[in-house]
Enzyme design. Structure first.
Site, PDB file in Angstrom:
ATOM      1  N   TYR A 287     -29.615   7.559  19.035  1.00 41.99           N
ATOM      2  CA  TYR A 287     -30.780   7.922  19.847  1.00 41.99           C
ATOM      3  C   TYR A 287     -30.426   8.792  21.050  1.00 41.99           C
ATOM      4  O   TYR A 287     -31.313   9.254  21.767  1.00 41.99           O
ATOM      5  CB  TYR A 287     -31.481   6.658  20.360  1.00 41.99           C
ATOM      6  CG  TYR A 287     -31.979   5.750  19.273  1.00 41.99           C
ATOM      7  CD1 TYR A 287     -33.068   6.120  18.482  1.00 41.99           C
ATOM      8  CD2 TYR A 287     -31.373   4.521  19.036  1.00 41.99           C
ATOM      9  CE1 TYR A 287     -33.532   5.285  17.478  1.00 41.99           C
ATOM     10  CE2 TYR A 287     -31.837   3.676  18.027  1.00 41.99           C
ATOM     11  CZ  TYR A 287     -32.914   4.066  17.261  1.00 41.99           C
ATOM     12  OH  TYR A 287     -33.377   3.249  16.262  1.00 41.99           O
TER      13      TYR A 287
ATOM     14  N   TYR B 271     -33.905  -1.719  23.884  1.00 43.08           N
ATOM     15  CA  TYR B 271     -34.799  -0.843  23.136  1.00 43.08           C
ATOM     16  C   TYR B 271     -36.112  -0.670  23.897  1.00 43.08           C
ATOM     17  O   TYR B 271     -36.518  -1.514  24.685  1.00 43.08           O
ATOM     18  CB  TYR B 271     -35.040  -1.301  21.685  1.00 43.08           C
ATOM     19  CG  TYR B 271     -33.797  -1.146  20.844  1.00 43.08           C
ATOM     20  CD1 TYR B 271     -33.473   0.088  20.286  1.00 43.08           C
ATOM     21  CD2 TYR B 271     -32.929  -2.211  20.660  1.00 43.08           C
ATOM     22  CE1 TYR B 271     -32.309   0.241  19.544  1.00 43.08           C
ATOM     23  CE2 TYR B 271     -31.765  -2.068  19.929  1.00 43.08           C
ATOM     24  CZ  TYR B 271     -31.457  -0.836  19.377  1.00 43.08           C
ATOM     25  OH  TYR B 271     -30.305  -0.682  18.663  1.00 43.08           O
TER      26      TYR B 271
ATOM     27  N   ASN C 168     -39.325  -0.775  23.334  1.00 48.76           N
ATOM     28  CA  ASN C 168     -40.477  -1.676  23.260  1.00 48.76           C
ATOM     29  C   ASN C 168     -40.342  -2.916  24.130  1.00 48.76           C
ATOM     30  O   ASN C 168     -41.334  -3.589  24.381  1.00 48.76           O
ATOM     31  CB  ASN C 168     -40.723  -2.110  21.813  1.00 48.76           C
ATOM     32  CG  ASN C 168     -41.047  -0.938  20.915  1.00 48.76           C
ATOM     33  OD1 ASN C 168     -41.112   0.206  21.354  1.00 48.76           O
ATOM     34  ND2 ASN C 168     -41.249  -1.227  19.650  1.00 48.76           N
TER      35      ASN C 168
ATOM     36  N   ASP D 177     -40.398   9.623  28.794  1.00 45.71           N
ATOM     37  CA  ASP D 177     -40.962  10.733  28.029  1.00 45.71           C
ATOM     38  C   ASP D 177     -42.480  10.583  27.978  1.00 45.71           C
ATOM     39  O   ASP D 177     -43.005   9.483  28.060  1.00 45.71           O
ATOM     40  CB  ASP D 177     -40.380  10.748  26.614  1.00 45.71           C
ATOM     41  CG  ASP D 177     -40.702   9.491  25.827  1.00 45.71           C
ATOM     42  OD1 ASP D 177     -40.353   8.385  26.299  1.00 45.71           O
ATOM     43  OD2 ASP D 177     -41.312   9.588  24.754  1.00 45.71           O
TER      44      ASP D 177
END
Length: 188
Positions: free
Chosen positions: A16, A66, A68, A93
């Site tokens: 990522y 992560y 979420n 973002d």
């Protein structure tokens, strides 16, 4: 000495590292480089680096849970360092802003951004500063998930890197100049 938390949102792991969804991590890395933060440690579910600046302590953070579930590490760090929501800046973002643009605001919704949703849920408030790094919308019929988890290429990559750097500068401006002057400079 007052402590501020600047949390960049992203996903951990090399797969990522250069994706659009990791704009927050890249902006925090730019801040760390500019401010001379060399030592990173793992605490409260995040990679953190501390620097002193203008009589304040800055905790730079990249949650490692992560996107979420970013809210858990952010909340834990705020508790550990005694940081109130008015001294939290989250860099992330943003699909709804043109690629390469940066916008700054305090409060508001999460606009479907799972990292912001997680922070709103954990903090039980939306009243904290956001530095939004524009990535634009996916082209054609590309899914949003595929778009945010892909790395920009060519000119789009240069534009993305510049936007992440500008986002890091907007975070410092928020601390130095306040919301109104930062918005005048970056939201234009």
């Amino acid at each position: 000495m007052e402590t501020h938390l600047i949390a960049g949102l992203g996903n951990p792991g090399p797969e990522y590292a250069s994706t659009r969804h990791n704009a927050g991590f890249l902006a925090v890395d730019a801040l760390a480089e500019q401010l001379g933060a060399r030592y990173w440690k793992t605490e409260c579910g995040a990679l953190t680096a501390k620097v002193s600046r203008g009589g304040a302590t800055l905790v730079l953070a990249k949650p490692q849970s992560y996107m979420n579930t970013s809210g858990g590490p952010v909340k834990q760090l705020m508790a550990a360092y005694g940081v109130s929501p008015d001294r939290l800046i989250v860099i992330h973002d943003e699909l709804d802003i043109p690629a390469g643009s940066v916008r700054v605001k305090v409060g508001g919704g999460h606009a479907g951004h799972n990292g912001l949703r997680s922070i709103c849920d954990k903090l039980q408030t939306r009243d904290w500063a956001r530095v939004r790094c524009g990535i634009g919308r996916p082209p054609g019929r590309m899914s949003v998930t595929d778009f945010v988890l892909s790395a920009p290429r060519g000119d789009a990559l240069d534009e993305f890197r510049q936007a992440c750097h500008r986002a890091s500068q907007a975070a410092l401006s928020l601390m130095d100049e306040g919301l109104e002057r930062t918005q005048q400079q970056f939201n234009a």
